[in-house]
Design a protein around this motif. Structure first.
Motif, PDB file in Angstrom:
ATOM      1  N   LYS A  16      58.655  42.263  45.445  1.00 42.86           N
ATOM      2  CA  LYS A  16      57.377  41.604  44.649  1.00 42.86           C
ATOM      3  C   LYS A  16      56.374  40.864  45.562  1.00 42.86           C
ATOM      4  O   LYS A  16      56.846  40.093  46.413  1.00 42.86           O
ATOM      5  N   PRO A  17      55.169  40.852  45.234  1.00 47.70           N
ATOM      6  CA  PRO A  17      53.846  40.251  45.763  1.00 47.70           C
ATOM      7  C   PRO A  17      54.218  38.727  45.646  1.00 47.70           C
ATOM      8  O   PRO A  17      54.846  38.348  44.661  1.00 47.70           O
ATOM      9  N   SER A  18      53.935  37.887  46.698  1.00 44.86           N
ATOM     10  CA  SER A  18      54.026  36.758  46.857  1.00 44.86           C
ATOM     11  C   SER A  18      52.560  36.084  47.049  1.00 44.86           C
ATOM     12  O   SER A  18      51.725  36.202  47.464  1.00 44.86           O
ATOM     13  N   ALA A  19      52.398  34.835  45.838  1.00 40.83           N
ATOM     14  CA  ALA A  19      50.856  34.161  45.991  1.00 40.83           C
ATOM     15  C   ALA A  19      50.447  33.659  47.226  1.00 40.83           C
ATOM     16  O   ALA A  19      49.494  33.839  47.905  1.00 40.83           O
ATOM     17  N   ALA A  20      51.524  33.248  48.184  1.00 39.12           N
ATOM     18  CA  ALA A  20      51.592  32.480  49.340  1.00 39.12           C
ATOM     19  C   ALA A  20      51.048  33.539  50.124  1.00 39.12           C
ATOM     20  O   ALA A  20      50.141  33.403  51.032  1.00 39.12           O
ATOM     21  N   ARG A  21      51.416  34.768  50.247  1.00 37.73           N
ATOM     22  CA  ARG A  21      51.422  35.809  51.263  1.00 37.73           C
ATOM     23  C   ARG A  21      50.117  36.394  51.039  1.00 37.73           C
ATOM     24  O   ARG A  21      49.147  36.701  51.520  1.00 37.73           O
ATOM     25  N   MET A  22      49.476  36.576  49.689  1.00 34.65           N
ATOM     26  CA  MET A  22      48.413  37.241  49.283  1.00 34.65           C
ATOM     27  C   MET A  22      47.079  36.298  49.711  1.00 34.65           C
ATOM     28  O   MET A  22      46.260  36.655  50.021  1.00 34.65           O
ATOM     29  N   GLU A  41      44.647  44.332  45.835  1.00 33.71           N
ATOM     30  CA  GLU A  41      43.760  45.454  45.607  1.00 33.71           C
ATOM     31  C   GLU A  41      43.409  45.607  43.872  1.00 33.71           C
ATOM     32  O   GLU A  41      42.432  45.510  43.441  1.00 33.71           O
ATOM     33  N   LYS A  42      44.537  45.280  43.233  1.00 34.93           N
ATOM     34  CA  LYS A  42      44.544  45.319  41.729  1.00 34.93           C
ATOM     35  C   LYS A  42      43.890  44.245  41.339  1.00 34.93           C
ATOM     36  O   LYS A  42      42.930  44.145  40.241  1.00 34.93           O
ATOM     37  N   ILE A  43      44.030  42.904  42.105  1.00 36.45           N
ATOM     38  CA  ILE A  43      43.327  41.742  41.592  1.00 36.45           C
ATOM     39  C   ILE A  43      41.739  42.025  41.845  1.00 36.45           C
ATOM     40  O   ILE A  43      41.076  41.637  40.918  1.00 36.45           O
ATOM     41  N   LEU A  44      41.480  42.501  43.053  1.00 36.13           N
ATOM     42  CA  LEU A  44      40.314  42.335  43.620  1.00 36.13           C
ATOM     43  C   LEU A  44      39.323  43.535  42.384  1.00 36.13           C
ATOM     44  O   LEU A  44      38.207  43.443  42.347  1.00 36.13           O
ATOM     45  N   ALA A  45      40.232  44.484  41.911  1.00 33.64           N
ATOM     46  CA  ALA A  45      39.551  45.468  40.977  1.00 33.64           C
ATOM     47  C   ALA A  45      38.975  44.681  39.912  1.00 33.64           C
ATOM     48  O   ALA A  45      37.978  45.074  39.147  1.00 33.64           O
ATOM     49  N   VAL A  46      39.984  43.905  39.364  1.00 41.12           N
ATOM     50  CA  VAL A  46      39.690  42.857  38.229  1.00 41.12           C
ATOM     51  C   VAL A  46      38.723  41.653  38.562  1.00 41.12           C
ATOM     52  O   VAL A  46      37.875  41.389  37.758  1.00 41.12           O
ATOM     53  N   LEU A 205      43.633  37.932  35.074  1.00 43.50           N
ATOM     54  CA  LEU A 205      44.509  37.609  36.169  1.00 43.50           C
ATOM     55  C   LEU A 205      45.590  37.035  35.890  1.00 43.50           C
ATOM     56  O   LEU A 205      46.605  37.202  36.536  1.00 43.50           O
ATOM     57  N   THR A 206      45.714  36.342  34.795  1.00 46.11           N
ATOM     58  CA  THR A 206      47.123  35.816  34.404  1.00 46.11           C
ATOM     59  C   THR A 206      48.155  36.965  34.018  1.00 46.11           C
ATOM     60  O   THR A 206      49.324  36.738  34.553  1.00 46.11           O
ATOM     61  N   GLU A 207      47.561  37.968  33.431  1.00 46.14           N
ATOM     62  CA  GLU A 207      48.327  39.003  33.143  1.00 46.14           C
ATOM     63  C   GLU A 207      48.873  39.687  34.220  1.00 46.14           C
ATOM     64  O   GLU A 207      50.106  40.269  34.394  1.00 46.14           O
ATOM     65  N   ILE A 208      47.943  40.009  35.362  1.00 47.14           N
ATOM     66  CA  ILE A 208      48.398  40.735  36.509  1.00 47.14           C
ATOM     67  C   ILE A 208      49.443  40.209  37.225  1.00 47.14           C
ATOM     68  O   ILE A 208      50.290  40.379  37.682  1.00 47.14           O
ATOM     69  N   MET A 209      49.272  38.766  37.281  1.00 46.09           N
ATOM     70  CA  MET A 209      50.185  38.079  38.164  1.00 46.09           C
ATOM     71  C   MET A 209      51.507  37.979  37.345  1.00 46.09           C
ATOM     72  O   MET A 209      52.500  37.637  38.132  1.00 46.09           O
ATOM     73  N   LYS A 210      51.820  38.267  36.165  1.00 40.21           N
ATOM     74  CA  LYS A 210      53.154  38.587  35.832  1.00 40.21           C
ATOM     75  C   LYS A 210      53.774  39.488  36.377  1.00 40.21           C
ATOM     76  O   LYS A 210      55.149  39.577  36.096  1.00 40.21           O
ATOM     77  N   SER A 211      53.243  40.356  37.130  1.00 40.47           N
ATOM     78  CA  SER A 211      54.139  41.373  37.957  1.00 40.47           C
ATOM     79  C   SER A 211      54.489  40.857  39.323  1.00 40.47           C
ATOM     80  O   SER A 211      55.024  41.538  40.204  1.00 40.47           O
ATOM     81  N   SER A 212      54.036  39.680  39.584  1.00 44.17           N
ATOM     82  CA  SER A 212      54.099  38.934  40.878  1.00 44.17           C
ATOM     83  C   SER A 212      55.529  38.190  40.850  1.00 44.17           C
ATOM     84  O   SER A 212      55.960  37.814  39.753  1.00 44.17           O
ATOM     85  N   GLN A 213      55.631  37.549  41.969  1.00 44.68           N
ATOM     86  CA  GLN A 213      56.726  36.568  41.884  1.00 44.68           C
ATOM     87  C   GLN A 213      56.292  35.063  41.289  1.00 44.68           C
ATOM     88  O   GLN A 213      57.123  34.085  41.121  1.00 44.68           O
TER      89      GLN A 213
END
Length: 268
Positions: A16-22, A41-46, A205-213
């Motif tokens: 799972k992606p990590s906010a710190a690493r992103m 890439e998903k975040i940047l698309a939004v 962004l809140t919705e997308i981040m639900k798929s991360s850590q």
């Protein structure tokens, strides 16, 4: 290969992606994985401005540390510090005064492993692995107590960390505990994702981040102000990151492009 294993602990979750690493990736760092870059890439698309959010926030942090140093602060507690990339707090502070002391706090394994490597020869800085929603553990940690003198003013940095404290984690109580631990003359710096500007696309962004850590909770101006408690905001008050004491005149007439509210307040 040995260098690789130094900063990738066996406990790290690379599924799972990590906010710190992103964030590290957005700032041009190398301590991130394919899963982080693909998620970005998903975040940047939004939100194509996400890289600007990170760069403006990093510049805000630098100005904040220099401001606090100018006020005589020589010790810092950096909550949710992330992966220590170039231009981190101890480099800025110790560049002004080598005796300045810094305690970083993060719960991301790569951030902590890399921080420990970076600081192993630095007697005036340390990184504590902990969740910032447990202030009691952080404030009583051995390294915190060893490096920080709570009878003298401290610079508390909560840079892009408040929005990771969700409503059910008692964000205002958590921040109050940190504020209460600080002596008079201390400063608190906050930058925080906001949902006040439609251009930020906070809901998406809140919705997308639900798929991360790391889930996030964007907040409005009044909610961010509440995190400062009764501390007194210094000029220019609560603004966006690029608008807080810029070193050069800002010709951008759309500060909402920063995506984050930012401010610094003092405890009297």
């Amino acid at each position: 290969m040995s260098q690789q294993t130094n900063w990738v602990p066996t406990t790290v979750n690379i599924d799972k992606p990590s906010a710190a690493r992103m964030y590290d990736c957005l700032l041009g760092g190398s301590h991130n994985f394919a899963v982080d870059r693909e998620f970005l890439e998903k975040i940047l698309a939004v939100q194509p401005e996400a890289k600007r959010f990170a760069i403006m926030n990093r510049a805000f942090m630098r100005r904040v540390v220099l401001f606090m140093l100018d006020q005589g602060i020589r010790q810092f507690l950096d909550l949710g510090s992330g992966i220590p990339t170039v231009g981190n707090v101890h480099e800025i502070a110790q560049g002004v005064d080598p005796r300045a002391r810094v305690v970083y706090v993060d719960n991301e394994h790569v951030a902590v492993a890399h921080g420990q490597l970076l600081l192993e020869d630095n007697d005036n800085a340390a990184i504590v692995q902990a969740d910032i929603t447990q202030p009691g553990l952080i404030l009583t940690d051995y390294d915190t107590q060893r490096l920080l003198d709570f009878t003298k003013p401290i610079g508390l940095l909560a840079i892009t960390i408040g929005h990771y404290v969700l409503p059910d984690q008692n964000p205002y109580g958590v921040f109050a505990t940190y504020r209460d631990a600080l002596p008079s003359g201390s400063y608190l710096a906050i930058s925080h994702l906001t949902n006040d500007f439609a251009t930020v696309k906070a809901d998406e962004l809140t919705e997308i981040m639900k798929s991360s850590q790391n889930n996030v909770c964007a907040r409005g101006r009044d909610e961010v102000l509440r995190l400062f408690g009764d501390f007194e905001l210094v000029d220019p008050g609560l603004v966006t990151t690029s608008q807080w004491r810029p070193e050069l005149p800002d010709e951008d007439d759309a500060p909402e492009r920063d995506g984050l509210y930012a401010g610094v307040a003092q405890k009297h």
